[in-house]
Scaffold this motif. Structure first.
Motif, short mmCIF file in Angstrom:
data_model
loop_
_atom_site.label_atom_id
_atom_site.label_comp_id
_atom_site.label_asym_id
_atom_site.label_seq_id
_atom_site.Cartn_x
_atom_site.Cartn_y
_atom_site.Cartn_z
N ILE A 145 -3.90 -0.97 -2.31
CA ILE A 145 -5.25 -1.38 -1.96
C ILE A 145 -5.94 -0.34 -1.08
O ILE A 145 -6.88 -0.65 -0.36
N HIS A 155 -0.51 2.64 7.76
CA HIS A 155 -0.30 1.22 7.48
C HIS A 155 -1.02 0.76 6.23
O HIS A 155 -0.98 -0.41 5.88
N ILE A 156 -1.75 1.68 5.58
CA ILE A 156 -2.52 1.26 4.41
C ILE A 156 -1.60 1.19 3.19
O ILE A 156 -0.99 2.19 2.82
N PRO A 157 -1.49 0.00 2.58
CA PRO A 157 -0.68 -0.10 1.37
C PRO A 157 -1.32 0.71 0.24
O PRO A 157 -2.54 0.67 0.07
N THR A 158 -0.50 1.43 -0.52
CA THR A 158 -1.04 2.31 -1.56
C THR A 158 -1.91 1.56 -2.55
O THR A 158 -2.93 2.07 -3.01
#
Lengths: 260, 222
Positions: B67, B62-65
């Motif tokens: 940030i 779920h981690i956006p690239t």
């Protein structure tokens, strides 16, 4: 599947992460604050006891500390002040506040403190209704930062019982040796004032010549730590002098002569 | 060897974060003066790197690239602050001695390196094992340095007097150099050398060859 990079998703992840993290930290800070404060107080108390030579191996600090009486002293007049609540007194707040502190000038700021609070807490130890020790908080600049400690004097108000630092940033092994029990033991029995009342105590370079008439005012220097050693000399000269506890010591002496 | 065992044990000697990857040197210099303090630091770092790997791995999908580094740092920083709080509450003496170095675990390259290189690509359990293994690898080197420094610099082992110092009336004149952080450079250097003598596959190919000695060429000419 991979739509993580939309602005919406980015914001959601960032905000929720911040919320979770800050909640965790706030929770732990609040939960552990009492323990941390208790640790700090306990540390200070054990240093006060140890300076006065009252800390026994395996003894309970809190219990031993009950024999010690804390009092606020007005450094300007040298008299005890009963207006200020002991629990409300905080050294750092008092020394920052212009109404409760004075600015030191280049001439009298030998311990490099910049400002000095007008009130301090001193600790008295009585045994059998008689004053047994007086413990004075002292502090001053060493090599890397302020060294804070306690100096314990005998009831004659000039013979040292002990000197103990509870907070300093000196180099371990060099200036950090101010915590060395061997070195601390050399302070015992040294005298701080000459017969005419001048502050003579100093940490010298090298070892003290025992046969010298000045030996009772001198303590061995720490090898490789000249600046720390000088810092200790300076902080003692400052706090025992007129800007420090000088007036208090005079008051106590006057009282004593009246009592006799 | 099963994968988990490999992930756990590789960082000890085969792929040591300090000795092979040369990461996390700063704290290896700063906190290795006495063994006790070093052990506290090792426990703190191992805890942080294990948990940060675990949490980063849990939310890795779920981690956006854009940030991802910020997300990793936030997680690591939170864990470090928690460790610092706990230390202040339960071992006040060592937290005083370690002072800023606990806080500086945030900037320890090992923690972030493992989060970015391993936890972002692997499952939570494996990531936690990897973090723990790397924490152990870091600890092994730090403990070696600390034992040597404390022994030569203060004549003690874990605070127990082995060689009585001249300052305490004994015969051993302490080598003050070993109390300064700079001495760790030499010890780390020798440790790396020793490790590469043992595990020769770790020796790196030289990046350039030194040209033949001019004297030698002259001789040949004659």
């Amino acid at each position: 599947m991979n739509n993580n990079d939309t602005i919406k998703k980015t914001l959601i992840v960032a905000v929720s992460l911040c919320l979770v993290c800050s909640a965790l930290i706030s929770f732990s800070a609040v939960e552990l604050r009492d323990l941390q404060e208790a640790n700090k107080t306990l540390d200070k108390q054990s240093k006060i006891l140890s300076a006065a030579g009252l800390l026994k191996e395996g003894g309970d600090v809190t219990e031993l500390f009950e024999s010690i009486e804390a009092r606020i002293v007005n450094l300007e007049t040298g008299k005890f002040d009963y207006q200020i609540n002991l629990d409300e007194y905080e050294e750092s707040a008092f020394s920052r506040n212009p109404s409760t502190s004075i600015e030191l000038t280049a001439n009298n700021d030998i311990a490099l403190l910049k400002r000095r609070e007008n009130f301090q807490t001193v600790y008295l130890h009585y045994s059998m209704e008689k004053l047994n020790a007086i413990i004075l908080p002292v502090r001053g600049y060493g090599l890397w930062g302020t060294m804070k400690g306690y100096l314990a004097l005998q009831p004659d108000l000039k013979t040292i019982i002990g000197l103990e630092f509870f907070d300093h940033k000196e180099t371990p092994g060099l200036g950090g040796e101010i915590d060395n029990p061997k070195w601390k033991a050399t302070w015992k029995g040294k005298e701080v004032y000459s017969d005419s009342g001048d502050v003579l105590i100093s940490v010298i370079k090298g070892s003290v010549d025992r046969s010298s008439s000045q030996a009772k005012y001198q303590v061995d220097g720490l090898s490789g730590a000249t600046i720390t050693s000088n810092g200790v000399t300076n902080l003692l000269s400052f706090w025992l002098g007129d800007m420090g506890y000088g007036p208090l010591i005079n008051t106590l002496k006057d009282q004593e002569s009246k009592d006799v | 060897m099963s994968k988990a065992k490999e992930v756990l044990l590789n960082p000890l000697f085969n792929d040591n974060p300090i000795a092979l990857q040369i990461l996390g040197i700063c704290s290896a210099l700063a906190v290795t003066g006495t063994l006790y303090i070093t052990l506290i630091m090792c426990v703190a770092l191992t805890t942080v790197v294990t948990l940060s790997n675990l949490f980063v791995s849990l939310i890795r999908n779920h981690i956006p690239t854009n940030i991802r580094i910020i997300v990793q740092i936030s997680i690591i920083a939170t864990l470090v602050m928690l460790v610092d709080e706990v230390l202040q509450a339960f071992d006040y003496e060592s937290s005083k001695t370690l002072s800023v170095f606990v806080g500086l675990i945030v900037t320890n390259c090992i923690v972030m390196g493992r989060a970015e290189a391993f936890a972002m690509k692997n499952g939570p359990l494996m990531s936690a094992i990897d973090g723990f293994g790397n924490g152990l690898g870091y600890s092994v080197i730090l403990i070696i340095i600390a034992i040597i420094r404390e022994f030569i610099g203060a004549g003690t082992f874990y605070g127990i007097e082995i060689m009585p110092l001249t300052t305490n009336g004994g015969w051993y004149l302490a080598n003050n150099f070993f109390l300064t952080p700079a001495s760790s450079f030499f010890i780390i250097g020798f440790t790396i050398w020793a490790l590469r003598q043992w595990k020769t596959e770790q020796i790196e190919e030289p990046e350039f060859k030194i040209s033949k000695n001019s004297l030698e060429t002259e001789k040949r000419a004659i």
